[in-house]
Every structure is written in C-alpha cells, then in structure tokens.
Design a protein around this motif. Structure first.
Motif, short mmCIF file in Angstrom:
data_model
loop_
_atom_site.label_atom_id
_atom_site.label_comp_id
_atom_site.label_asym_id
_atom_site.label_seq_id
_atom_site.Cartn_x
_atom_site.Cartn_y
_atom_site.Cartn_z
N LEU A 70 37.75 -10.32 78.87
CA LEU A 70 37.19 -9.32 79.76
C LEU A 70 36.03 -8.61 79.05
O LEU A 70 35.95 -8.64 77.81
CB LEU A 70 38.25 -8.31 80.16
CG LEU A 70 39.38 -8.84 81.05
CD1 LEU A 70 40.40 -7.75 81.32
CD2 LEU A 70 38.84 -9.39 82.36
N PRO A 71 35.13 -7.97 79.79
CA PRO A 71 34.01 -7.28 79.15
C PRO A 71 34.44 -6.24 78.12
O PRO A 71 33.70 -5.97 77.16
CB PRO A 71 33.28 -6.63 80.33
CG PRO A 71 33.63 -7.48 81.50
CD PRO A 71 35.03 -7.94 81.25
N LEU B 164 42.02 -9.85 76.27
CA LEU B 164 42.19 -11.28 76.50
C LEU B 164 42.96 -11.53 77.78
O LEU B 164 43.90 -10.80 78.11
CB LEU B 164 42.95 -11.91 75.33
CG LEU B 164 43.14 -13.43 75.39
CD1 LEU B 164 41.80 -14.14 75.20
CD2 LEU B 164 44.14 -13.90 74.34
N VAL B 165 42.56 -12.58 78.51
CA VAL B 165 43.28 -13.04 79.70
C VAL B 165 43.71 -14.48 79.47
O VAL B 165 42.90 -15.29 78.98
CB VAL B 165 42.40 -12.95 80.97
CG1 VAL B 165 43.19 -13.41 82.19
CG2 VAL B 165 41.89 -11.55 81.17
N THR B 166 44.96 -14.80 79.79
CA THR B 166 45.45 -16.16 79.63
C THR B 166 46.03 -16.67 80.95
O THR B 166 46.51 -15.89 81.78
CB THR B 166 46.55 -16.24 78.54
OG1 THR B 166 47.62 -15.33 78.87
CG2 THR B 166 45.98 -15.87 77.19
N ALA C 204 43.16 -22.74 85.33
CA ALA C 204 41.87 -22.25 84.85
C ALA C 204 41.74 -20.77 85.14
O ALA C 204 42.29 -20.25 86.13
CB ALA C 204 40.73 -23.01 85.54
N VAL C 205 40.98 -20.09 84.27
CA VAL C 205 40.74 -18.66 84.43
C VAL C 205 39.34 -18.35 83.93
O VAL C 205 38.83 -19.00 83.03
CB VAL C 205 41.81 -17.84 83.65
CG1 VAL C 205 41.69 -18.04 82.15
CG2 VAL C 205 41.74 -16.38 84.01
N ALA C 206 38.70 -17.35 84.56
CA ALA C 206 37.36 -16.92 84.16
C ALA C 206 37.23 -15.44 84.46
O ALA C 206 37.90 -14.91 85.35
CB ALA C 206 36.28 -17.73 84.90
N ALA C 207 36.34 -14.76 83.71
CA ALA C 207 36.16 -13.32 83.88
C ALA C 207 34.72 -13.02 84.28
O ALA C 207 33.77 -13.57 83.72
CB ALA C 207 36.50 -12.58 82.59
N ALA C 208 34.57 -12.13 85.26
CA ALA C 208 33.25 -11.73 85.75
C ALA C 208 32.70 -10.57 84.91
O ALA C 208 33.45 -9.88 84.21
CB ALA C 208 33.35 -11.31 87.22
N ALA D 243 39.03 -14.41 87.90
CA ALA D 243 39.23 -15.54 88.80
C ALA D 243 40.26 -16.48 88.19
O ALA D 243 40.18 -16.80 86.99
CB ALA D 243 37.92 -16.28 89.04
N ALA D 244 41.23 -16.92 88.99
CA ALA D 244 42.27 -17.82 88.51
C ALA D 244 42.59 -18.82 89.62
O ALA D 244 42.58 -18.47 90.80
CB ALA D 244 43.52 -17.05 88.12
#
Length: 410
Positions: A148-149, A153-155, A182-186, A192-193
C-alpha cells in the motif's frame, strides 16, 4: 502519455515456455518477462529486441520486478529471489523460500521488497542486507503480494483471504468466496483482488469491500493497475483480458488473443497494455482501440484434445494441458511430458529438472496412484513437487481422467 504511433512490428518472441510474469520500467522503454522456461528476458519495447537473457533459476520464473535504481529481481520455482545488475550472473541471492516464489513487489521507498510463496509465507526483505520479516498466517500457498502507499503489506492466499499487515501485530483478514490468485494496490490505497471464481473485488484500505464484478467465467490469474490507478486489467486462463474502469467498476474493454491462457500483464503508461501468455509471446495492446500493436502473429495452435470431444476425462485434463503434453515428440513444458506415464516410475522423464525431494519418492504411476494424487492433492501425495496444488473432488471425474490418460498417453 506514450505516443500511439510508436508500434512494434511483431510480438516479442524468445521464450521457450509460457510467459509467467511481466514488469515495465517507469519510462516504458523496457519490459522484463519471466517464463516457465526458467529464464527472464529484458526487452526493448519499441523494437521488440531482447537486450538481456537472464538464466540462473532451477524452474519457472514466476515473478519479476524492477527496482528504481535499475536493478532487476527474479523469483522462481526453486524458491530463490535473485538480484541482477550488470553482468551475466546475479549480484546476490536476496532470499530463499521453502517453496516456489509466486509474487514480488517493491516498497514505495524502493528500499524493501516483498515476496510471496507457496510455502505459506510472505516476506519483507530490506535491500540493505538486514534480516527478512516473515509474515505467516495463510492456510496454504500465498499467491500474491502488494504494498500500500503507506508501506503496509497486502497478501492474497489460496485460503480465499486477503490480509493487510500492519508494521507489527496481527493482520486484518478479509475473507472472500474463492481462492485469491492476484492482488494489486492503487495509488490511493484501494486494493484489487481476484481469483478462482472469475470475480474482481475492490477493497478499501480498512478491508471493507467497495465493489465486486464478474469479469469472466474462467479464473483470473493476474492483475495490473495503470500508473494513474484509473484502470485495472484482469487476465484469465481462458485467454481474455478485461480492462475495468476502477471508479465505475465496469468492464470498458475486452482484449481477445489466440485463446491461450494469459498468465501475466503490465501497463505501459495509461493507454497501452503488455501481456504474456501460453503462446510464449509478449504482446502489446492499444487500449484506445482494443487492437494489438503489430500483427497478432501466432494463430491458435491445433487443439491436441480435439479428437476427444465429449470425453469427460479430456475436459478434466484441460486444466493440465498448459503444463503437460501427451504425445511422443511433444516434449516437456512446465511439467514433464505424460507420454507413457502409466507404469512409469516417478521422476523418470529424461532432461526434466525435478526437485531433489521429488526424486526421492518411491511411486509408480498407475490408475490408483494418479487418482490418489488428485484426491488428496500434490502437496500431500508428492511432497516437494513443483506442481500447483489442486484436487479433483468428484470420484467420477478422477476415474474419467485416468481413463483418458490411459488412452491418450500410450
């Protein structure tokens, strides 16, 4: 914004196996790809030329990342994460997981990296050589990581959860309805997951779900966010890529290639997407038109299962065909060829890089042992395997698969 007139004449070709991972430099001039063929390639995007071929890992390169200072990171089935700079060999090995590396992410400050692994952990590794911080708690493989900004951490896990980790203490666990691939951070911290049920979820930084959207009937295996955070690209094993407007949470564009799985993707600026898939190519897409940049050169290959139309066992095997061939002369893919598998001892295909633990097993492949493999899962039946964890719950489906293999692999 990148000029739409800058077009490569053909896809980037050079890998000998499916393209499993992608990253693009901030200026869009270079792309880095990792493949099931155990190599990574650094490309010049404009002319499609391979600038460097990186070979070191013993197994598929599942994850790649680019450091702000020009360093290259590769993570692979062998559990190792390598840091590359100039020269033909890695500068150093940053970390060794106890299982395949599935994802890599670089922290906003550029001084730490995160890695996820099928060993059930994620790790935050400082680049200054300090010890890694281990994040444990997922029940099963961890399939992806993102920062994340604010540096948290995101898992994403096979256990159908997304976890948001504070600097210390227990994570915030968000349960979803299916394994998360899959995961992504804006840039604003939204997460997003997506995963096995083909649904895309947007989570606020506090873990609450803002919106969900079905992007396709097939599992989503990769996500990417545009640099400005306005678009999300979701790749599926069916070969299509959905480009989603994040604010409106609706599909604005669907990119359709040769029909092979799309395993990886990365934005090149806000208006161009780069994809890698089962056809071994790295492709460029114009998001203003939805058309490929350069010819869609490789037609869909002949379907090796066409002769078994209507066979339930062949339908079950479709989940395996990306990694295994069936006929003599067709060679190995990410997994060894299955030609002649019935009656063959485990780890017996010449020139296939089995893991050391796998070579120690005492198994002969029979109708009974194959059925048992998919009843309890590869991790339990064949400890040390590189095979993705999967089971076939229905007895009749396991039996149909065995009958199909008996006929197709003679």
């Amino acid at each position: 914004m990148l000029p739409l007139a800058a077009r490569a004449e053909a896809p980037m070709r050079g890998h000998g196996g499916p393209v499993r991972a992608l990253a693009v430099t901030a200026d869009g001039s270079r792309a880095l790809s990792g493949s099931f063929d155990a190599s990574a390639i650094l490309w010049s995007v404009e002319d499609g030329a391979a600038l460097r071929i990186l070979r070191f890992h013993d197994g598929a390169v599942n994850a790649v990342a680019l450091l702000p200072d020009g360093g290259i990171l590769t993570g692979a089935e062998d559990g190792r994460i390598a840091l590359w700079r100039a020269g033909p060999e890695p500068e150093r090995i940053l970390l060794s997981h106890a299982g395949p590396v599935s994802g890599l992410a670089v922290a906003p400050d550029g001084r730490r990296i995160a890695s996820s692994s099928w060993d059930g952990t994620a790790r935050i590794t400082p680049l200054d050589g300090s010890p890694a911080l281990v994040r444990e708690g997922h029940r099963g493989p961890v399939n992806g990581v993102a920062f994340l900004p604010d540096g948290r951490l995101v898992t994403a896990g096979y256990d159908a959860t997304v976890r948001i980790w504070p600097e210390a203490g227990a994570p915030l666990t968000v349960p979803l309805d299916a394994p998360v691939n899959a995961v992504a951070a804006a840039p604003d911290g939204e997460i997003a997951a997506a995963g096995a049920d083909g649904r895309l979820h947007l989570l606020r930084p506090d873990g609450t779900v803002r919106a969900s959207l079905e992007v396709g009937p097939r599992p989503v295996v990769a996500l990417a966010l545009s640099p400005d955070g306005r678009r999300i690209a979701a790749a599926t094993v069916g070969g299509a890529v959905a480009v989603v407007d994040r604010a409106e949470m609706r599909v604005r564009l669907t990119l359709v290639g040769p029909g092979l799985p799309v395993w990886s993707l990365a934005f090149r600026g806000p208006d161009e997407l780069i994809t890698g898939g089962g056809d071994r190519l790295v492709r460029r897409w114009d998001l203003a038109t939805g058309e490929p940049i350069g010819p869609l050169a490789m037609a869909r290959p002949a379907d090796p299962l066409a002769a078994y139309a209507g066979d339930r066992g062949a339908e079950v095997f479709r989940a395996c065909e990306a990694c295994h061939t069936l006929t003599p002369g067709s060679g190995n893919r990410a997994g060894p060829t299955l030609h002649g598998v019935l009656g063959r001892r485990i780890a017996a295909v010449p020139d296939y890089p089995y893991s050391p633990a796998f070579r120690q097993l005492d198994i002969v492949w029979t109708a009974e042992t194959i059925a048992r493999l998919f009843e309890i899962g590869p991790a339990r039946f064949t400890p040390g395997t590189k095979m993705p964890e999967q089971t076939i719950p229905a007895v009749e489906d396991r039996a149909a698969l065995v009958r199909f293999l008996e006929a197709a692999t003679r």
